[in-house]
Motif scaffolding. Structure first.
Motif, PDB file in Angstrom:
ATOM      1  N   VAL A 150       0.852  -1.188   0.000  1.00  0.00           N
ATOM      2  CA  VAL A 150       0.000   0.000   0.000  1.00  0.00           C
ATOM      3  C   VAL A 150       0.890   1.241   0.000  1.00  0.00           C
ATOM      4  O   VAL A 150       1.839   1.335   0.791  1.00  0.00           O
ATOM      5  N   LEU A 151       0.563   2.181  -0.867  1.00  0.00           N
ATOM      6  CA  LEU A 151       1.263   3.466  -0.917  1.00  0.00           C
ATOM      7  C   LEU A 151       0.255   4.580  -0.656  1.00  0.00           C
ATOM      8  O   LEU A 151      -0.847   4.561  -1.202  1.00  0.00           O
ATOM      9  N   MET A 152       0.651   5.537   0.156  1.00  0.00           N
ATOM     10  CA  MET A 152      -0.181   6.716   0.364  1.00  0.00           C
ATOM     11  C   MET A 152       0.614   7.952  -0.034  1.00  0.00           C
ATOM     12  O   MET A 152       1.736   8.149   0.421  1.00  0.00           O
ATOM     13  N   ILE A 153       0.020   8.792  -0.908  1.00  0.00           N
ATOM     14  CA  ILE A 153       0.677   9.989  -1.404  1.00  0.00           C
ATOM     15  C   ILE A 153      -0.056  11.195  -0.835  1.00  0.00           C
ATOM     16  O   ILE A 153      -1.263  11.364  -1.054  1.00  0.00           O
ATOM     17  N   GLY A 154       0.676  12.044  -0.120  1.00  0.00           N
ATOM     18  CA  GLY A 154       0.053  13.198   0.516  1.00  0.00           C
ATOM     19  C   GLY A 154      -0.699  14.072  -0.458  1.00  0.00           C
ATOM     20  O   GLY A 154      -1.789  14.552  -0.159  1.00  0.00           O
ATOM     21  N   GLU A 155      -0.136  14.298  -1.640  1.00  0.00           N
ATOM     22  CA  GLU A 155      -0.829  15.072  -2.662  1.00  0.00           C
ATOM     23  C   GLU A 155      -0.219  14.805  -4.029  1.00  0.00           C
ATOM     24  O   GLU A 155       1.007  14.832  -4.182  1.00  0.00           O
ATOM     25  N   ILE A 156      -1.066  14.559  -5.014  1.00  0.00           N
ATOM     26  CA  ILE A 156      -0.627  14.494  -6.408  1.00  0.00           C
ATOM     27  C   ILE A 156      -0.723  15.906  -6.964  1.00  0.00           C
ATOM     28  O   ILE A 156      -1.815  16.418  -7.181  1.00  0.00           O
ATOM     29  N   ARG A 157       0.428  16.531  -7.173  1.00  0.00           N
ATOM     30  CA  ARG A 157       0.426  17.931  -7.591  1.00  0.00           C
ATOM     31  C   ARG A 157       1.196  18.182  -8.876  1.00  0.00           C
ATOM     32  O   ARG A 157       1.286  19.317  -9.326  1.00  0.00           O
ATOM     33  N   ASP A 158       1.774  17.132  -9.470  1.00  0.00           N
ATOM     34  CA  ASP A 158       2.506  17.313 -10.725  1.00  0.00           C
ATOM     35  C   ASP A 158       2.379  16.052 -11.568  1.00  0.00           C
ATOM     36  O   ASP A 158       1.981  14.983 -11.089  1.00  0.00           O
ATOM     37  N   GLY A 159       2.720  16.185 -12.849  1.00  0.00           N
ATOM     38  CA  GLY A 159       2.546  15.086 -13.784  1.00  0.00           C
ATOM     39  C   GLY A 159       3.395  13.876 -13.466  1.00  0.00           C
ATOM     40  O   GLY A 159       2.961  12.730 -13.650  1.00  0.00           O
ATOM     41  N   GLU A 160       4.606  14.096 -12.988  1.00  0.00           N
ATOM     42  CA  GLU A 160       5.495  12.973 -12.684  1.00  0.00           C
ATOM     43  C   GLU A 160       4.945  12.126 -11.545  1.00  0.00           C
ATOM     44  O   GLU A 160       4.917  10.894 -11.627  1.00  0.00           O
ATOM     45  N   THR A 161       4.485  12.772 -10.488  1.00  0.00           N
ATOM     46  CA  THR A 161       3.899  12.035  -9.367  1.00  0.00           C
ATOM     47  C   THR A 161       2.633  11.311  -9.805  1.00  0.00           C
ATOM     48  O   THR A 161       2.400  10.155  -9.421  1.00  0.00           O
ATOM     49  N   ALA A 162       1.805  11.968 -10.613  1.00  0.00           N
ATOM     50  CA  ALA A 162       0.570  11.347 -11.101  1.00  0.00           C
ATOM     51  C   ALA A 162       0.874  10.101 -11.921  1.00  0.00           C
ATOM     52  O   ALA A 162       0.219   9.055 -11.769  1.00  0.00           O
ATOM     53  N   ALA A 163       1.883  10.182 -12.781  1.00  0.00           N
ATOM     54  CA  ALA A 163       2.235   9.048 -13.639  1.00  0.00           C
ATOM     55  C   ALA A 163       2.722   7.863 -12.810  1.00  0.00           C
ATOM     56  O   ALA A 163       2.353   6.704 -13.070  1.00  0.00           O
ATOM     57  N   ILE A 164       3.540   8.131 -11.791  1.00  0.00           N
ATOM     58  CA  ILE A 164       4.042   7.046 -10.943  1.00  0.00           C
ATOM     59  C   ILE A 164       2.905   6.418 -10.146  1.00  0.00           C
ATOM     60  O   ILE A 164       2.839   5.189  -9.984  1.00  0.00           O
ATOM     61  N   ALA A 165       1.984   7.248  -9.635  1.00  0.00           N
ATOM     62  CA  ALA A 165       0.847   6.729  -8.868  1.00  0.00           C
ATOM     63  C   ALA A 165      -0.004   5.795  -9.721  1.00  0.00           C
ATOM     64  O   ALA A 165      -0.400   4.709  -9.274  1.00  0.00           O
ATOM     65  N   VAL A 166      -0.304   6.212 -10.945  1.00  0.00           N
ATOM     66  CA  VAL A 166      -1.120   5.383 -11.838  1.00  0.00           C
ATOM     67  C   VAL A 166      -0.378   4.106 -12.203  1.00  0.00           C
ATOM     68  O   VAL A 166      -0.959   3.009 -12.227  1.00  0.00           O
ATOM     69  N   GLN A 167       0.919   4.218 -12.486  1.00  0.00           N
ATOM     70  CA  GLN A 167       1.709   3.027 -12.817  1.00  0.00           C
ATOM     71  C   GLN A 167       1.714   2.033 -11.662  1.00  0.00           C
ATOM     72  O   GLN A 167       1.544   0.826 -11.861  1.00  0.00           O
ATOM     73  N   ALA A 168       1.889   2.538 -10.441  1.00  0.00           N
ATOM     74  CA  ALA A 168       1.894   1.660  -9.269  1.00  0.00           C
ATOM     75  C   ALA A 168       0.544   0.976  -9.093  1.00  0.00           C
ATOM     76  O   ALA A 168       0.464  -0.211  -8.762  1.00  0.00           O
ATOM     77  N   ALA A 169      -0.545   1.740  -9.298  1.00  0.00           N
ATOM     78  CA  ALA A 169      -1.883   1.174  -9.154  1.00  0.00           C
ATOM     79  C   ALA A 169      -2.168   0.107 -10.205  1.00  0.00           C
ATOM     80  O   ALA A 169      -2.983  -0.797  -9.969  1.00  0.00           O
ATOM     81  N   GLN A 170      -1.513   0.211 -11.359  1.00  0.00           N
ATOM     82  CA  GLN A 170      -1.709  -0.769 -12.430  1.00  0.00           C
ATOM     83  C   GLN A 170      -0.842  -2.006 -12.270  1.00  0.00           C
ATOM     84  O   GLN A 170      -1.060  -3.000 -12.970  1.00  0.00           O
ATOM     85  N   THR A 171       0.138  -1.944 -11.391  1.00  0.00           N
ATOM     86  CA  THR A 171       1.105  -3.044 -11.286  1.00  0.00           C
ATOM     87  C   THR A 171       1.059  -3.737  -9.939  1.00  0.00           C
ATOM     88  O   THR A 171       2.092  -4.157  -9.399  1.00  0.00           O
TER      89      THR A 171
END
Length: 404
Positions: free
Chosen positions: A250-271
């Protein structure tokens, strides 16, 4: 949970040991009395202790210290509303900000730029983490202290104000072993508490849970928590990449505020990972457009998004039904104001197959909102009015906090 990265952020929190706190809170109007010898440091410390003690006694979430031409005003945010308290004596108006900045590990020589820091304030057995923000104004530095009293935070989904169907939907979403769950709302709307309540449900010895935050607001034993530090290069993206190499569940991200963080979050959720995060948006459907703006591919988002929850905080009605403005015998819930703290109202949008198809096709927010309504998702206002009908919150507060 949504602080912005100012220079001079520190992960080290100096401890402020309280002097003997007064038995009663400071007066609502008038002026705080300084000790004899106003130029002595203990006098400044006693004044700060008095302000903090007053705020905690009143159940405040924030303290506003505001310099003007002829006064230094103190206001407290109580149950979501700012209330004026006693002024700081004129002789101490320049010394109090300096004292507070030292304790929060801020640069006392820098008065032209905003700064953000932290400190720990102790009074007896009570320890309260404080986030301190400074902002240069026309007549000096305004400081806001956010009080993060973890002992008063109920990390329990059943205590946060979700309607029963909403709570069930959220619990089902975080029960999945992978996928993306998002919480949205303005600063100070309780997003962090909602995410931590979810983490508390998930926090077992069999799960590897990690968080990246700016800053860590609530300490949760058994969870690996990291403060971002832009000065050293420890950004959200850097921390997330490191987490993904450490066998996370489980990963918790305090805030998705930029494209790089958003891309990593989505990639992690898909894998194969469950990712919980906050995003700034007005409601649940508009969160999708926000992620598109950050560069997330519609097809990838539609494939991994499990649920989006939007929220606001409103005053909770006193269980004893005290009427504001009327003289009442003090009860165990409120001070006669009729309010007993704050509670959340929510729009919880599970991503159905129909909504997922609309997301993958990059359809506009209106289409997603219409499909969510067809799926039975209540808007923020509808959910708030449902709680108002149950006598838990005030209708006027709900209308003020939501859009039609």
């Amino acid at each position: 949970m949504s602080a912005h990265p100012f220079p001079n952020r520190s992960t080290r929190m100096p401890v402020r040991e309280s002097a003997s706190a007064p038995a009663r809170a400071a007066p609502v109007v008038g002026q705080f009395e300084a000790d004899a010898g106003v130029h002595d440091t203990p006098s400044i410390g006693a004044l700060l202790d008095r302000i903090l003690h007053d705020a905690l006694t009143a159940g405040a979430s924030d303290i506003h210290l505001e310099p003007f031409e002829h006064r230094f005003r103190v206001r407290l945010r109580i149950d979501g509303q700012l209330r004026e308290r006693a002024d700081v004596p004129a002789a101490l108006r320049d010394m109090l900000p300096t004292r507070l900045k030292v304790l929060a590990n801020l640069d006392i020589a820098e008065r032209r730029l905003p700064q953000d820091g932290q400190m720990l304030w102790r009074q007896g057995d009570q320890a309260v983490e404080c986030r301190v923000s400074s902002l240069p104004t026309l007549h000096g530095e305004k400081l806001v202290i956010r009080l993060l009293d973890a002992a008063k935070v109920p990390l329990d989904l059943s205590a946060l104000g979700y309607l029963p169907t909403q709570r069930t939907a959220l619990a089902n979403a975080i029960a999945h072993p992978y996928g993306l769950v998002l919480v949205t709302g303005p600063t100070g709307s309780g997003k962090s508490v909602s995410l931590y309540s979810c983490l508390r449900c998930l926090n077992t010895v069999s799960r590897n849970i990690a968080t990246v935050e700016d800053p860590v607001e609530i300490r949760l034993p058994g969870v690996n928590q990291v403060n971002v530090n832009a000065r050293t290069g420890l950004t959200f993206a850097v921390a997330l990449r490191a987490f993904l190499r450490q066998d996370p569940d489980v990963l918790m991200i305090g805030e998705i505020r930029d494209g790089e963080t958003a891309a990593i979050a989505v990639q992690a959720a898909q894998t194969g990972h469950l990712v919980l995060a906050t995003v700034h948006a007005n409601d649940a459907p508009s969160t999708i457009a926000r992620l598109f703006d950050l560069g997330v591919a519609p097809f990838n988002l539609g494939a991994c998004l499990r649920l989006v929850s939007a929220q606001r905080l409103v005053r909770r009605r006193c269980p004893a039904r005290c009427v504001p403005g009327e003289a009442v015998t003090p009860c165990g819930y409120c001070d006669g104001s009729g309010a007993s703290g704050r509670t959340g109202i929510y729009q919880v949008m599970p991503v159905s197959e129909a909504v997922a198809r609309l997301i993958a096709a990059a359809r506009p927010t209106q289409d997603i909102a219409a499909q969510a309504a067809a799926d039975g998702v209540l808007t923020l206002r509808e959910a708030g009015l449902a709680r108002s009908a149950r006598g838990e919150v005030w209708r006027d507060d709900v209308l003020a906090a939501t859009l039609s």
